[in-house]
Design a protein around this motif. Structure first.
Motif, PDB file in Angstrom:
ATOM      1  N   GLU A  17     -35.984 -23.759 -11.842  1.00  0.00           N
ATOM      2  CA  GLU A  17     -35.927 -23.322 -10.695  1.00  0.00           C
ATOM      3  C   GLU A  17     -36.418 -21.972 -10.858  1.00  0.00           C
ATOM      4  OE1 GLU A  17     -32.149 -23.339  -8.587  1.00  0.00           O
ATOM      5  OE2 GLU A  17     -32.139 -25.289  -8.686  1.00  0.00           O
ATOM      6  N   ALA A  18     -37.215 -21.627 -12.115  1.00  0.00           N
ATOM      7  CA  ALA A  18     -37.745 -20.439 -12.392  1.00  0.00           C
ATOM      8  C   ALA A  18     -38.696 -19.979 -11.500  1.00  0.00           C
ATOM      9  CB  ALA A  18     -38.294 -20.474 -13.738  1.00  0.00           C
ATOM     10  N   ALA A  25     -40.002  -4.803  -6.501  1.00  0.00           N
ATOM     11  CA  ALA A  25     -38.899  -4.051  -6.782  1.00  0.00           C
ATOM     12  C   ALA A  25     -38.192  -3.524  -5.622  1.00  0.00           C
ATOM     13  CB  ALA A  25     -39.357  -2.785  -7.693  1.00  0.00           C
ATOM     14  N   PRO A  26     -36.905  -3.638  -5.685  1.00  0.00           N
ATOM     15  CA  PRO A  26     -36.060  -3.165  -4.679  1.00  0.00           C
ATOM     16  C   PRO A  26     -36.480  -1.716  -4.270  1.00  0.00           C
ATOM     17  CG  PRO A  26     -34.792  -4.412  -6.271  1.00  0.00           C
ATOM     18  CD  PRO A  26     -36.022  -4.011  -6.825  1.00  0.00           C
ATOM     19  N   THR A  27     -36.319  -1.349  -3.183  1.00  0.00           N
ATOM     20  CA  THR A  27     -36.702   0.019  -2.629  1.00  0.00           C
ATOM     21  C   THR A  27     -35.675   0.836  -3.083  1.00  0.00           C
ATOM     22  OG1 THR A  27     -35.540  -0.586  -0.358  1.00  0.00           O
ATOM     23  CG2 THR A  27     -38.030  -0.800  -0.576  1.00  0.00           C
ATOM     24  N   TRP A  37     -39.287  -2.200 -13.888  1.00  0.00           N
ATOM     25  CA  TRP A  37     -39.384  -3.589 -13.247  1.00  0.00           C
ATOM     26  C   TRP A  37     -40.685  -4.259 -13.204  1.00  0.00           C
ATOM     27  CZ3 TRP A  37     -35.732  -6.192  -9.900  1.00  0.00           C
ATOM     28  CH2 TRP A  37     -36.008  -7.113  -9.241  1.00  0.00           C
ATOM     29  N   LYS A  38     -41.682  -3.294 -13.024  1.00  0.00           N
ATOM     30  CA  LYS A  38     -43.116  -3.716 -12.833  1.00  0.00           C
ATOM     31  C   LYS A  38     -43.462  -4.131 -14.621  1.00  0.00           C
ATOM     32  CE  LYS A  38     -43.997  -1.348  -8.742  1.00  0.00           C
ATOM     33  NZ  LYS A  38     -44.851   0.108  -8.161  1.00  0.00           N
ATOM     34  N   ARG A  39     -43.148  -3.544 -15.412  1.00  0.00           N
ATOM     35  CA  ARG A  39     -43.175  -3.510 -16.821  1.00  0.00           C
ATOM     36  C   ARG A  39     -42.951  -4.924 -17.306  1.00  0.00           C
ATOM     37  NH1 ARG A  39     -41.959  -2.948 -21.915  1.00  0.00           N
ATOM     38  NH2 ARG A  39     -39.627  -2.761 -21.372  1.00  0.00           N
ATOM     39  N   ILE A  40     -41.652  -5.291 -17.067  1.00  0.00           N
ATOM     40  CA  ILE A  40     -40.978  -6.422 -17.775  1.00  0.00           C
ATOM     41  C   ILE A  40     -41.228  -7.700 -17.053  1.00  0.00           C
ATOM     42  CG2 ILE A  40     -39.210  -5.013 -18.879  1.00  0.00           C
ATOM     43  CD1 ILE A  40     -37.263  -6.154 -16.807  1.00  0.00           C
ATOM     44  N   PHE A  41     -41.581  -7.595 -15.630  1.00  0.00           N
ATOM     45  CA  PHE A  41     -41.530  -8.782 -14.779  1.00  0.00           C
ATOM     46  C   PHE A  41     -42.747  -9.646 -15.276  1.00  0.00           C
ATOM     47  CE2 PHE A  41     -38.121  -8.701 -11.759  1.00  0.00           C
ATOM     48  CZ  PHE A  41     -38.087  -9.893 -11.578  1.00  0.00           C
ATOM     49  N   PRO A  42     -43.865  -9.447 -15.621  1.00  0.00           N
ATOM     50  CA  PRO A  42     -44.771 -10.340 -16.263  1.00  0.00           C
ATOM     51  C   PRO A  42     -44.396 -11.063 -17.430  1.00  0.00           C
ATOM     52  CG  PRO A  42     -45.875  -8.123 -15.828  1.00  0.00           C
ATOM     53  CD  PRO A  42     -44.537  -8.082 -15.792  1.00  0.00           C
ATOM     54  N   ARG A  48     -40.498 -17.967 -17.955  1.00  0.00           N
ATOM     55  CA  ARG A  48     -40.070 -19.091 -16.890  1.00  0.00           C
ATOM     56  C   ARG A  48     -38.444 -19.441 -17.335  1.00  0.00           C
ATOM     57  NH1 ARG A  48     -42.450 -21.601 -13.578  1.00  0.00           N
ATOM     58  NH2 ARG A  48     -41.271 -23.494 -13.669  1.00  0.00           N
ATOM     59  N   ILE A  49     -37.863 -18.005 -17.470  1.00  0.00           N
ATOM     60  CA  ILE A  49     -36.272 -18.258 -17.675  1.00  0.00           C
ATOM     61  C   ILE A  49     -35.593 -17.663 -16.701  1.00  0.00           C
ATOM     62  CG2 ILE A  49     -36.664 -18.348 -20.263  1.00  0.00           C
ATOM     63  CD1 ILE A  49     -36.186 -15.593 -20.440  1.00  0.00           C
ATOM     64  N   LEU A  50     -36.571 -17.064 -15.760  1.00  0.00           N
ATOM     65  CA  LEU A  50     -35.632 -15.984 -14.689  1.00  0.00           C
ATOM     66  C   LEU A  50     -35.719 -16.815 -13.311  1.00  0.00           C
ATOM     67  CD1 LEU A  50     -34.722 -13.217 -14.675  1.00  0.00           C
ATOM     68  CD2 LEU A  50     -36.633 -12.297 -13.773  1.00  0.00           C
ATOM     69  N   THR A  51     -34.445 -16.749 -12.665  1.00  0.00           N
ATOM     70  CA  THR A  51     -34.304 -17.425 -11.320  1.00  0.00           C
ATOM     71  C   THR A  51     -33.867 -16.357 -10.531  1.00  0.00           C
ATOM     72  OG1 THR A  51     -31.991 -18.241 -11.742  1.00  0.00           O
ATOM     73  CG2 THR A  51     -33.651 -19.822 -12.454  1.00  0.00           C
ATOM     74  N   ARG A  52     -33.683 -16.970  -9.039  1.00  0.00           N
ATOM     75  CA  ARG A  52     -33.299 -15.519  -8.067  1.00  0.00           C
ATOM     76  C   ARG A  52     -31.882 -15.189  -8.434  1.00  0.00           C
ATOM     77  NH1 ARG A  52     -36.721 -14.606  -4.508  1.00  0.00           N
ATOM     78  NH2 ARG A  52     -35.148 -13.707  -3.152  1.00  0.00           N
ATOM     79  N   ALA A  53     -31.083 -16.430  -8.968  1.00  0.00           N
ATOM     80  CA  ALA A  53     -29.748 -15.907  -9.605  1.00  0.00           C
ATOM     81  C   ALA A  53     -29.624 -14.747 -10.493  1.00  0.00           C
ATOM     82  CB  ALA A  53     -28.953 -17.144  -9.940  1.00  0.00           C
ATOM     83  N   ASP A  54     -30.736 -14.592 -11.289  1.00  0.00           N
ATOM     84  CA  ASP A  54     -30.828 -13.435 -12.448  1.00  0.00           C
ATOM     85  C   ASP A  54     -31.182 -12.062 -11.971  1.00  0.00           C
ATOM     86  OD1 ASP A  54     -29.992 -15.356 -14.403  1.00  0.00           O
ATOM     87  OD2 ASP A  54     -32.042 -16.166 -14.086  1.00  0.00           O
ATOM     88  N   LEU A  55     -31.763 -11.997 -10.583  1.00  0.00           N
ATOM     89  CA  LEU A  55     -32.112 -10.551 -10.194  1.00  0.00           C
ATOM     90  C   LEU A  55     -31.328  -9.503 -10.141  1.00  0.00           C
ATOM     91  CD1 LEU A  55     -34.738 -11.750  -7.152  1.00  0.00           C
ATOM     92  CD2 LEU A  55     -35.160 -11.325  -9.569  1.00  0.00           C
ATOM     93  N   ALA A  56     -30.004  -9.746 -10.083  1.00  0.00           N
ATOM     94  CA  ALA A  56     -29.100  -8.680 -10.184  1.00  0.00           C
ATOM     95  C   ALA A  56     -29.163  -8.207 -11.438  1.00  0.00           C
ATOM     96  CB  ALA A  56     -27.730  -9.126  -9.568  1.00  0.00           C
ATOM     97  N   GLY A  57     -28.954  -8.991 -12.244  1.00  0.00           N
ATOM     98  CA  GLY A  57     -28.846  -8.342 -13.749  1.00  0.00           C
ATOM     99  C   GLY A  57     -30.188  -7.799 -14.101  1.00  0.00           C
ATOM    100  N   VAL A  58     -31.365  -8.325 -13.765  1.00  0.00           N
ATOM    101  CA  VAL A  58     -32.780  -7.462 -13.978  1.00  0.00           C
ATOM    102  C   VAL A  58     -32.580  -6.196 -13.376  1.00  0.00           C
ATOM    103  CG1 VAL A  58     -35.136  -7.504 -13.556  1.00  0.00           C
ATOM    104  CG2 VAL A  58     -33.952  -9.443 -14.483  1.00  0.00           C
TER     105      VAL A  58
END
Length: 129
Positions: A17-18, A25-27, A37-42, A48-58
């Motif tokens: 579900e990656a 980025a959240p406003t 956020w913009k630097r690490i997301f690519p 392919r290890i990040l899911t929607r459930a991980d967004l709070a940690g990021v």
């Protein structure tokens, strides 16, 4: 008999579900946090290890990095507040711990077998079988 692996993190692997593209980025994030956020997301999307459930940690990781950078700017500008060092120290520790969770440190990348930079997969590669 159970096997205890205290202190040993499981290897990261691709998730079914990656996320396939970076969400904006959240406003409410500060400027330095949005830049992180913009630097690490690519990298995170390519692995392919990040899911929607991980967004709070990021978000928490990016906020912690943003706090450190903001305090460094103030310090470089001549403002030296001993209380800010404690805030910086806790934010840096939090950022380091969260970076390790998402494979953003050399050690955590080695654990998942990614010693070098990750290039995004190309769909038109004829050798990609």
């Amino acid at each position: 008999m159970s096997v205890h692996q205290r202190g040993i993190k499981p290897a990261l692997s691709a998730d079914t579900e990656a996320l396939t593209k970076a969400p904006p980025a959240p406003t409410y994030l500060a400027a330095h946090a949005k830049a992180e956020w913009k630097r690490i997301f690519p990298q995170l999307i390519a692995r392919r290890i990040l899911t929607r459930a991980d967004l709070a940690g990021v978000e928490a990781y990016c906020s912690a990095v943003g706090i450190c950078r903001q305090i460094e700017e103030q310090r470089a500008g001549g403002l030296i507040d001993p209380k800010l060092f404690g805030v910086w120290n806790r934010a840096a520790q939090t950022a380091r711990q969260l970076a390790s969770e998402y494979g953003l440190t050399p050690t955590s990348r080695a654990r998942i077998g990614l010693a070098g930079p990750v290039a995004p997969e190309e769909d038109d590669d004829p050798l990609n079988v």
